[in-house]
Design a protein around this motif. Structure first.
Motif, PDB file in Angstrom:
ATOM      1  N   VAL A  61       3.081 -11.552   5.154  1.00 48.95           N
ATOM      2  CA  VAL A  61       3.901 -12.420   4.226  1.00 48.95           C
ATOM      3  C   VAL A  61       3.796 -11.540   2.963  1.00 48.95           C
ATOM      4  CG1 VAL A  61       4.289 -14.343   2.704  1.00 48.95           C
ATOM      5  CG2 VAL A  61       3.724 -14.741   5.041  1.00 48.95           C
ATOM      6  N   GLU A  62       2.369 -11.195   2.532  1.00 54.36           N
ATOM      7  CA  GLU A  62       2.360 -10.388   1.041  1.00 54.36           C
ATOM      8  C   GLU A  62       2.836  -8.952   1.529  1.00 54.36           C
ATOM      9  OE1 GLU A  62       1.657  -9.480  -2.528  1.00 54.36           O
ATOM     10  OE2 GLU A  62       1.552 -11.517  -1.614  1.00 54.36           O
ATOM     11  N   ALA A  63       2.821  -8.462   2.367  1.00 50.07           N
ATOM     12  CA  ALA A  63       3.377  -7.203   2.790  1.00 50.07           C
ATOM     13  C   ALA A  63       4.870  -7.134   2.663  1.00 50.07           C
ATOM     14  CB  ALA A  63       3.079  -6.513   4.124  1.00 50.07           C
ATOM     15  N   TYR A  64       5.546  -8.191   3.127  1.00 49.69           N
ATOM     16  CA  TYR A  64       6.920  -8.304   3.141  1.00 49.69           C
ATOM     17  C   TYR A  64       7.216  -8.593   1.498  1.00 49.69           C
ATOM     18  CZ  TYR A  64       7.949  -7.873   7.945  1.00 49.69           C
ATOM     19  OH  TYR A  64       8.110  -7.338   9.178  1.00 49.69           O
ATOM     20  N   ASN A  65       6.599  -9.579   1.058  1.00 53.39           N
ATOM     21  CA  ASN A  65       6.908 -10.055  -0.506  1.00 53.39           C
ATOM     22  C   ASN A  65       6.567  -8.708  -1.496  1.00 53.39           C
ATOM     23  OD1 ASN A  65       7.286 -12.469   0.558  1.00 53.39           O
ATOM     24  ND2 ASN A  65       5.814 -13.420  -0.110  1.00 53.39           N
TER      25      ASN A  65
END
Length: 77
Positions: A54-58
């Motif tokens: 999620v953090e990579a996408y965000n």
């Protein structure tokens, strides 16, 4: 994911991505075109990504615009 790949797909309920590394996308990939404001508007569907991604996408370019819609795909566990 190409430009306008899912343009105006108003029935799109969710986007499921299995790779933890965000693929390259364009702002128009998951959008409808707003002719009044002459811009692309996100379709507003949930984006499901692998746990821990999620953090990579965000934080990825373009994907960061969809942070409120990005969720963990628990089926990939």
């Amino acid at each position: 994911i190409g430009a306008e790949a899912f343009r105006d797909c108003l029935a799109l309920n969710g986007i499921y991505i299995e790779t933890p590394t965000p693929p390259s996308i364009m702002i128009s990939s998951f959008s409808s075109f707003n002719y009044e404001e002459y811009c692309y508007d996100f379709l507003g569907c949930d984006i499901f990504v692998p746990e821990g991604a999620v953090e990579a996408y965000n934080s990825a370019e373009v994907w960061s615009n969809y942070a409120p819609y990005t969720k963990v795909n628990h089926a990939l566990q």
